[in-house]
Design an enzyme around this catalytic site. Structure first.
Site, PDB file in Angstrom:
ATOM      1  N   TYR A   1     108.841 114.851  23.029  1.00 42.37           N
ATOM      2  CA  TYR A   1     107.481 115.230  22.601  1.00 42.37           C
ATOM      3  C   TYR A   1     107.131 114.564  21.270  1.00 42.37           C
ATOM      4  O   TYR A   1     106.046 113.989  21.129  1.00 42.37           O
ATOM      5  CB  TYR A   1     107.382 116.751  22.479  1.00 42.37           C
ATOM      6  CG  TYR A   1     106.001 117.230  22.066  1.00 42.37           C
ATOM      7  CD1 TYR A   1     104.914 117.078  22.910  1.00 42.37           C
ATOM      8  CD2 TYR A   1     105.794 117.831  20.822  1.00 42.37           C
ATOM      9  CE1 TYR A   1     103.641 117.517  22.534  1.00 42.37           C
ATOM     10  CE2 TYR A   1     104.533 118.271  20.446  1.00 42.37           C
ATOM     11  CZ  TYR A   1     103.459 118.116  21.304  1.00 42.37           C
ATOM     12  OH  TYR A   1     102.210 118.550  20.926  1.00 42.37           O
TER      13      TYR A   1
ATOM     14  N   SER B   1      99.699 116.192  16.431  1.00 37.53           N
ATOM     15  CA  SER B   1     100.499 117.393  16.151  1.00 37.53           C
ATOM     16  C   SER B   1     101.045 117.290  14.739  1.00 37.53           C
ATOM     17  O   SER B   1     101.142 116.182  14.183  1.00 37.53           O
ATOM     18  CB  SER B   1     101.672 117.470  17.138  1.00 37.53           C
ATOM     19  OG  SER B   1     102.552 118.520  16.755  1.00 37.53           O
TER      20      SER B   1
HETATM   21  N1  LIG Z   1      99.589 124.265  21.552  1.00 37.26           N
HETATM   22  C1  LIG Z   1     100.180 123.787  20.474  1.00 37.26           C
HETATM   23  O1  LIG Z   1     100.986 124.470  19.816  1.00 37.26           O
HETATM   24  C2  LIG Z   1      99.845 122.396  19.989  1.00 37.26           C
HETATM   25  C3  LIG Z   1     100.206 122.045  18.681  1.00 37.26           C
HETATM   26  C4  LIG Z   1      99.917 120.767  18.209  1.00 37.26           C
HETATM   27  C5  LIG Z   1      99.289 119.866  19.026  1.00 37.26           C
HETATM   28  N2  LIG Z   1      98.954 120.206  20.297  1.00 37.26           N
HETATM   29  C6  LIG Z   1      98.280 119.175  21.107  1.00 37.26           C
HETATM   30  O2  LIG Z   1      96.996 119.639  21.436  1.00 37.26           O
HETATM   31  C7  LIG Z   1      96.565 119.022  22.646  1.00 37.26           C
HETATM   32  C8  LIG Z   1      96.025 120.099  23.583  1.00 37.26           C
HETATM   33  O3  LIG Z   1      97.087 121.004  23.858  1.00 37.26           O
HETATM   34  P1  LIG Z   1      96.861 122.527  24.263  1.00 37.26           P
HETATM   35  O4  LIG Z   1      97.839 123.313  23.476  1.00 37.26           O
HETATM   36  O5  LIG Z   1      95.417 122.893  24.212  1.00 37.26           O
HETATM   37  O6  LIG Z   1      97.403 122.440  25.777  1.00 37.26           O
HETATM   38  P2  LIG Z   1      96.884 123.111  27.148  1.00 37.26           P
HETATM   39  O7  LIG Z   1      96.335 124.464  26.891  1.00 37.26           O
HETATM   40  O8  LIG Z   1      98.031 122.952  28.098  1.00 37.26           O
HETATM   41  O9  LIG Z   1      95.700 122.129  27.582  1.00 37.26           O
HETATM   42  C9  LIG Z   1      95.981 120.778  27.879  1.00 37.26           C
HETATM   43  C10 LIG Z   1      94.730 120.121  28.411  1.00 37.26           C
HETATM   44  O10 LIG Z   1      95.038 118.752  28.709  1.00 37.26           O
HETATM   45  C11 LIG Z   1      94.663 118.514  30.077  1.00 37.26           C
HETATM   46  N3  LIG Z   1      95.536 117.480  30.638  1.00 37.26           N
HETATM   47  C12 LIG Z   1      96.879 117.492  30.788  1.00 37.26           C
HETATM   48  N4  LIG Z   1      97.283 116.375  31.404  1.00 37.26           N
HETATM   49  C13 LIG Z   1      96.152 115.633  31.641  1.00 37.26           C
HETATM   50  C14 LIG Z   1      95.907 114.388  32.269  1.00 37.26           C
HETATM   51  N5  LIG Z   1      96.896 113.640  32.786  1.00 37.26           N
HETATM   52  N6  LIG Z   1      94.639 113.938  32.313  1.00 37.26           N
HETATM   53  C15 LIG Z   1      93.623 114.670  31.808  1.00 37.26           C
HETATM   54  N7  LIG Z   1      93.787 115.856  31.214  1.00 37.26           N
HETATM   55  C16 LIG Z   1      95.045 116.340  31.151  1.00 37.26           C
HETATM   56  C17 LIG Z   1      94.778 119.859  30.779  1.00 37.26           C
HETATM   57  O11 LIG Z   1      93.945 119.944  31.928  1.00 37.26           O
HETATM   58  P3  LIG Z   1      94.484 119.590  33.417  1.00 37.26           P
HETATM   59  O12 LIG Z   1      95.876 120.143  33.520  1.00 37.26           O
HETATM   60  O13 LIG Z   1      93.470 120.264  34.334  1.00 37.26           O
HETATM   61  O14 LIG Z   1      94.435 118.111  33.516  1.00 37.26           O
HETATM   62  C18 LIG Z   1      94.206 120.768  29.680  1.00 37.26           C
HETATM   63  O15 LIG Z   1      92.803 120.738  29.694  1.00 37.26           O
HETATM   64  C19 LIG Z   1      97.779 118.261  23.195  1.00 37.26           C
HETATM   65  O16 LIG Z   1      97.652 116.896  22.880  1.00 37.26           O
HETATM   66  C20 LIG Z   1      98.947 118.869  22.437  1.00 37.26           C
HETATM   67  O17 LIG Z   1     100.026 117.966  22.302  1.00 37.26           O
HETATM   68  C21 LIG Z   1      99.201 121.452  20.791  1.00 37.26           C
END
Ligand SMILES: NC(=O)c1ccc[n+]([C@@H]2O[C@H](COP(=O)([O-])OP(=O)(O)OC[C@H]3O[C@@H](n4cnc5c(N)ncnc54)[C@H](OP(=O)(O)O)[C@@H]3O)[C@@H](O)[C@H]2O)c1
Length: 240
Positions: free
Chosen positions: A154, A141
């Protein structure tokens, strides 16, 4: 990816992607498959997911047995790159953070990254022994190096993920592993639904923007290593 000199760079590649069921991970999987890579995708719920030439496996990154089964499937497929993307958000003032929530966030974001990476390192070493390189791309992030009120838990997890990423880059240099940290700002995903103040969501990064950054790292020429990519939506403040 057209006119970049990188066309075709992903054909025949095999990339393991965690958290591949939605948001950024799904966008990465889709973009990879569209470029001819084979995706080995994992998430806790992979029901109904499919992409050409790809396979999805149930994966809980916090569970060693689940990680081992996922890693074995990836190795059987001939994985050459890992995208550690699975993660959860959690935003609350310090006084409200419970030990249970601490463990949920740290276990998913930090331990999960560690377990999946660790499970594939012997395979990456073996690839190096036969002259092939490998890659790890960690989606952390923009807050892996700064914090804010309600961000203690976080951002602690993301600082830790950044440290893990950088230490792996040092170690992996010895066995042909190129390591990249992708540091997105606000992205419009399911995850973002947990963040307060969503007024600008329409102007946030799209998951596909982050997927572009991941593919940029994965298609770097073999003599080049992309250490990190920091990207933000224009509406987000400039904050280094
Ligand atoms: N959205 C933002 O603004 C943002 C910004 C910077 C960084 N990020 C980072 O980007 C990454 C993806 O986030 P996103 O925004 O795409 O979130 P998201 O839409 O909530 O997707 C999260 C993914 O991680 C999986 N996941 C969660 N817990 C898990 C576990 N214990 N084992 C395996 N898979 C798991 C979920 O699938 P299941 O629930 O089916 O397991 C889902 O596929 C994260 O690391 C987040 O910190 C996000």
């Amino acid at each position: 990816m057209t006119g970049t000199g990188r066309e075709g760079a992903l054909a025949g590649r095999v990339v393991a992607v965690t958290g591949a069921s939605k948001g950024i991970g799904w966008a990465v999987a889709e973009a990879l498959a569209a470029q001819g890579a084979r995706v080995i995708g994992g998430a806790r719920d992979v029901g109904g997911l499919s992409l050409d030439g790809s396979a999805f496996h149930p994966l809980d990154v916090t569970d060693e047995a689940s990680v081992q089964a996922f890693a074995e499937a990836a190795v059987r497929a001939g994985v050459d790159a890992l995208v550690n993307n699975a993660g959860v958000g959690s935003f609350a003032p310090v006084e409200e953070i419970t030990p249970e929530e601490y463990r949920r966030v740290m276990d998913t974001n930090v331990l999960g990254t560690l377990l999946v990476t660790r499970a594939l390192i012997p395979h990456f070493r073996e690839r190096h022994a036969r002259g092939a390189g490998s890659q790890v791309v960690n989606v952390t992030s923009d807050v892996s190096g700064r914090t804010f009120g309600t961000g203690a838990l976080y951002t602690a997890s993301k600082y830790a993920q950044r440290a893990l990423t950088q230490a792996l880059a040092h170690e992996g240099h010895g066995y042909g592993l190129r390591v990249t940290e992708i540091r997105p700002g606000m992205v419009d995903t399911f995850f973002a639904d947990t963040v307060q103040g969503e007024a600008h969501k329409a102007a946030w990064l799209r998951p596909a923007d982050v997927a572009d950054a991941v593919l940029y790292a994965l298609t770097a020429p073999v003599h080049a290593r992309i250490d990190e990519v920091l990207l933000h939506p224009v509406v987000q403040e400039v904050a280094f």
